[in-house]
Design an enzyme around this catalytic site. Structure first.
Site, PDB file in Angstrom:
ATOM      1  N   ASP A   5      12.110  14.510  38.137  1.00 35.12           N
ATOM      2  CA  ASP A   5      12.762  15.821  38.081  1.00 35.12           C
ATOM      3  C   ASP A   5      12.157  16.609  36.927  1.00 35.12           C
ATOM      4  O   ASP A   5      11.719  16.031  35.938  1.00 35.12           O
ATOM      5  CB  ASP A   5      14.279  15.668  37.873  1.00 35.12           C
ATOM      6  CG  ASP A   5      14.997  17.012  37.946  1.00 35.12           C
ATOM      7  OD1 ASP A   5      14.862  17.700  38.981  1.00 35.12           O
ATOM      8  OD2 ASP A   5      15.664  17.390  36.983  1.00 35.12           O
ATOM      9  N   HIS A  63      21.516  19.037  35.202  1.00 33.60           N
ATOM     10  CA  HIS A  63      20.339  19.860  34.925  1.00 33.60           C
ATOM     11  C   HIS A  63      19.571  19.420  33.692  1.00 33.60           C
ATOM     12  O   HIS A  63      18.798  20.203  33.153  1.00 33.60           O
ATOM     13  CB  HIS A  63      20.712  21.338  34.816  1.00 33.60           C
ATOM     14  CG  HIS A  63      21.196  21.925  36.118  1.00 33.60           C
ATOM     15  ND1 HIS A  63      20.438  21.918  37.268  1.00 33.60           N
ATOM     16  CD2 HIS A  63      22.364  22.512  36.439  1.00 33.60           C
ATOM     17  CE1 HIS A  63      21.132  22.482  38.233  1.00 33.60           C
ATOM     18  NE2 HIS A  63      22.302  22.834  37.767  1.00 33.60           N
TER      19      HIS A  63
END
Length: 334
Positions: free
Chosen positions: A132, A283
DNA sequence: GGCCCTCTTTAGGGCCTT
């Protein structure tokens, strides 16, 4: 040969004491994994996956900050290492590594997916890496990566890699991920051009001899992979020919459509659907990698996908990213 | 930007990624 990975200024490596396929049931049922961390600089295996005693014996001076959080029940405990950089990045070594990458690309990699479908034994040569990125925005042309995290689903020592990246500009979307300009401007945070050779070396250390690397991300085709490719090209690096990419977003849509679960297929929604607790802040790259690892394994289990089916039917080449028609044509041949 | 769905296919809106 390439210098040891201690040249990484502020990278973190965790170990997932869990094997991807073998440990799946325990992994998915418990919702957590056990692990122990190991500093990236003390890689057990060298650049050629050979055991490196000298590197293991080398003493490291680190400033360690214990992560104060839900250690016992969290997916992983966090420890930050800031290395004293004893080995500076050597330009000649980086150039030599670029040369190695070029040589690698001269190897004729035919359609791996077709090969794996025809010969399932080849699936054993695949290294699955969930990754990610956090960026300064959505534009692959105008924005930059500011954090990257990886997890090798094969587990073992040094199965994870994480670092902030200095984008050379202000971070204007701190409210999204909590990463500030001040954080990425620290002296210990590498710029992308310095990080890439280290990242490529890390990935090479994880891949099997003659094997392939499959990168997995949520919305990989239109976000993570184009960003990664863009950064590699911006720094004059090519994409290794043995890399493939899997986007978990279509898998999530298929699972939700097949078994019900609503129209929301964003990563956090999938985590909630499968009752997977979020580890750390949403996030942040490693938190999302940990969540996606469990979501991906659950999706694979639910859709009854074997490794050869995953690679054969759901992976794309970097050249196919952003070209859906080509992927569909290829899929129809498999 | 690409994918999916539908009140569609000569289109448009919503979702997903930071």
């Amino acid at each position: 040969m390439f210098s040891p990975l201690i040249i990484s200024p502020q990278c973190r490596v965790y170990t997932l004491a869990c094997s991807w396929w073998q440990g799946f049931h325990h992994f998915s049922k418990s919702g957590r994994v056990s692990f122990r961390f190991k500093v990236l600089a003390s890689h057990k295996y060298g650049p050629d996956s050979r055991y490196n005693r000298a590197e293991n014996r080398r003493s490291r001076s680190t400033l360690t900050t214990q992560y104060k959080g839900k250690a016992k029940d969290s997916l992983c405990t966090k420890t930050t290492f800031r290395h004293e950089i004893s080995d500076q990045i050597n330009i000649s070594k980086v150039d030599a590594y670029k040369s190695e990458i070029t040589e690698l690309e001269t190897i004729e990699y035919h359609d791996i997916r077709q090969k794996i479908v025809e010969n399932k034994e080849l699936a054993k040569l695949v290294t699955l890496i969930v990754f990610d990125i956090e960026t300064t925005g959505f534009s692959r042309e105008n924005d930059r990566i500011i954090e990257i995290a990886l997890r090798d689903l094969g587990g073992g020592e040094n199965s994870t890699f994480q670092t902030l990246v200095n984008p050379g500009r202000d971070v204007l979307n701190e409210h999204i991920h909590g990463i500030s300009t001040q954080m990425v401007r620290r002296a210990a945070v590498p710029r992308m051009e310095d990080l890439i050779p280290i990242l490529l070396q890390y990935v090479r250390s994880r891949q099997k001899a003659g094997g392939y690397v499959v990168w997995i991300a949520h919305n990989a085709r239109t976000f993570d992979v184009p960003f990664l490719i863009s950064e590699l090209r911006r720094c004059s690096y090519s994409i290794p020919s043995n890399w493939l990419f899997i986007d978990t977003l279509p898998l999530a849509r298929e699972a939700m459509k097949k078994y019900g679960g609503g129209s929301k297929v964003k990563l956090q929604a999938m985590g909630e659907h499968y009752k997977i607790p979020l580890d750390g802040s949403a996030h942040r790259a490693m938190s999302d990698v940990n969540l996606l690892t469990l979501v991906f394994q659950t999706l694979s289990f639910e859709l009854k996908l074997t490794l050869s089916e995953l690679v054969g039917q759901h992976s794309v080449w970097f050249s196919e990213v952003g070209n859906s028609k080509k992927k569909k044509n290829n899929s129809s041949k498999l």
